[in-house]
Design an enzyme around this catalytic site. Structure first.
Site, PDB file in Angstrom:
ATOM      1  N   HIS A 137       4.364   3.850  12.531  1.00  0.00           N
ATOM      2  CA  HIS A 137       3.318   4.874  12.637  1.00  0.00           C
ATOM      3  C   HIS A 137       3.814   6.115  13.386  1.00  0.00           C
ATOM      4  CE1 HIS A 137      -0.654   2.665  11.524  1.00  0.00           C
ATOM      5  NE2 HIS A 137       0.351   2.304  10.744  1.00  0.00           N
ATOM      6  N   HIS A 157       0.829  -1.212   0.000  1.00  0.00           N
ATOM      7  CA  HIS A 157       0.000   0.000   0.000  1.00  0.00           C
ATOM      8  C   HIS A 157       0.862   1.259   0.000  1.00  0.00           C
ATOM      9  CE1 HIS A 157       0.286   1.262   4.335  1.00  0.00           C
ATOM     10  NE2 HIS A 157       0.486  -0.017   4.547  1.00  0.00           N
ATOM     11  N   GLU A 201      -5.110   1.535   2.661  1.00  0.00           N
ATOM     12  CA  GLU A 201      -4.909   0.415   3.585  1.00  0.00           C
ATOM     13  C   GLU A 201      -5.114   0.856   5.026  1.00  0.00           C
ATOM     14  OE1 GLU A 201      -2.344  -2.272   6.209  1.00  0.00           O
ATOM     15  OE2 GLU A 201      -2.360  -0.098   5.928  1.00  0.00           O
ATOM     16  N   GLU A 202      -4.648   2.063   5.352  1.00  0.00           N
ATOM     17  CA  GLU A 202      -4.680   2.528   6.736  1.00  0.00           C
ATOM     18  C   GLU A 202      -6.087   2.822   7.241  1.00  0.00           C
ATOM     19  OE1 GLU A 202      -2.235   2.286   8.592  1.00  0.00           O
ATOM     20  OE2 GLU A 202      -0.392   2.459   7.419  1.00  0.00           O
ATOM     21  N   ASP A 217       4.705  -5.588   3.618  1.00  0.00           N
ATOM     22  CA  ASP A 217       4.378  -4.511   4.548  1.00  0.00           C
ATOM     23  C   ASP A 217       5.396  -4.535   5.685  1.00  0.00           C
ATOM     24  OD1 ASP A 217       3.060  -2.352   5.706  1.00  0.00           O
ATOM     25  OD2 ASP A 217       1.068  -3.268   5.525  1.00  0.00           O
ATOM     26  N   ASP A 220       6.066   2.753   6.045  1.00  0.00           N
ATOM     27  CA  ASP A 220       4.806   2.022   6.073  1.00  0.00           C
ATOM     28  C   ASP A 220       3.846   2.726   5.110  1.00  0.00           C
ATOM     29  OD1 ASP A 220       2.533   0.612   6.663  1.00  0.00           O
ATOM     30  OD2 ASP A 220       2.365   1.305   8.733  1.00  0.00           O
TER      31      ASP A 220
END
Length: 355
Positions: A322, A68, A213-214, A236, A181
């Site tokens: 994140h 992603h 995706e998130e 990922d 990410d």
């Protein structure tokens, strides 16, 4: 782990520094399309913004590579009468945000802001020990009124990203940036297709840079329905458990620079076994992580598309996930690329993906 790296690091830096909040991935996808176009026969984009890059379209079986391109961040939700900006968070920890530099991405261009933080001298004991709820956090752009903020072009719904960028870190192949990410996964797909283009496999390979995706694996859901793959490799980031505050008992042993992370669980065992066998033949060390339920990746929806897809989930060890300063190791990335290229070359047209 020592390995000769052939990664296009300039492209990686471009990927990481390009803004692409979930739902606002257009600039990232334009960059990916431009770079991958010379190496594939077909290039498509769907209504979700997913980009499909196909190599050897007449080959069999059909292998989908997925990563992603969207990133975590914030979104403008309210402008106070004093001109301060309040926001929604997409995938961020509340304690991470105060005091950080951000860019509000308006149609008139980016606007620098600072997430406000009361000076420690003015905090009482409870404030010093408690996390500020996101609903109470605000961005200071130097405006003095709502009208001034609006006149700069700030509107409800504008995306907000941290004002941090790609950098090398130390001398061991580590790099840091805002959104490995999962831009690192997009880079991996680009490198796999570029290298396979020199010696095409028997299989058809569809590299997909997925969106959103998130916010719920949305892009991968529609992408897998369109592609209808027989096999899918999903890339990922995964937790690197080698920092002082990590608990290996909680997740498993995984370290930066020690090779690809292979998820073990309700994936397809034939795919996983072939990945492990191929890594052994190439003398690439792997790190096994147990995933007894969902993997938390695009693989969760790809696997259950239509009548089912044989999947393997390959993790890139990552510290500070994140956050605005994620860390990955380029030796791990090169190892994943080499492993994937060889895996794909070993897939014959008669590959049986039934258990």
């Amino acid at each position: 782990m020592k390995i000769e790296r052939k990664i296009d690091e300039q492209f990686l830096e471009q990927l990481v520094n390009t803004p692409g909040l979930s739902g606002y991935e257009q600039k990232v996808q334009r960059l990916f399309r431009k770079k991958i176009r010379p190496f594939v026969q077909n290039l498509e984009t769907d209504v979700m913004g997913n980009v499909f890059a196909t190599l050897n379209p007449s080959g069999s079986p059909k292998i989908m590579l997925a990563a992603h391109c969207d990133e975590t961040g914030m979104m403008v939700k309210y402008i106070s009468k004093e001109g301060f900006i309040y926001f929604h968070s997409i995938g961020l920890d509340a304690h991470l945000i105060p005091g950080s530099r951000v860019q509000i991405l308006t149609k008139n261009g980016p606007i620098l802001g600072i997430v406000g933080k009361k000076a420690i001298h003015l905090q009482d004991s409870d404030e010093r020990s408690n996390i500020i709820p996101i609903k109470d956090q605000y961005i200071d752009i130097g405006a003095r009124s709502r009208a001034e903020s609006e006149n700069l072009g700030i509107k409800i719904g504008d995306p907000i990203l941290f004002d941090y960028y790609y950098s090398q870190l130390g001398a061991n192949g580590d790099v840091t940036g805002r959104c490995f990410d999962d831009r690192i996964g997009v880079l991996i797909i680009y490198e796999i297709l570029k290298r396979l283009a020199q010696d095409p496999p028997k299989a058809q390979v569809v590299g997909v840079s997925t969106t959103q995706e998130e916010v719920g694996l949305r892009g991968a859901t529609t992408a897998a329905y369109k592609v209808e793959p027989d096999i899918s490799l999903v890339y990922d980031v995964d937790f690197s458990m080698d920092s002082p505050d990590s608990d290996e008992k909680g997740h498993g042993i995984a370290k930066l620079g020690e090779g690809p992370i292979i998820s073990i669980g309700p994936m397809d065992h034939k795919v996983v076994d072939l990945l492990i066998e191929t890594a052994a033949d190439l003398k690439i060390p792997i790190q096994r992580i147990a995933e007894p339920r969902n993997s938390g990746t695009d693989g969760d929806v790809i696997q259950i598309t239509k009548s089912g897809v044989a999947i393997g989930v390959i993790g890139i060890p990552c510290r500070n996930m994140h956050s605005y300063s994620e860390i990955v190791n380029l030796n791990d990335v090169e190892a994943i690329i080499k492993l994937s290229v060889e895996f794909i070359k070993r897939i014959e047209p008669n590959f049986k993906n039934l258990p």
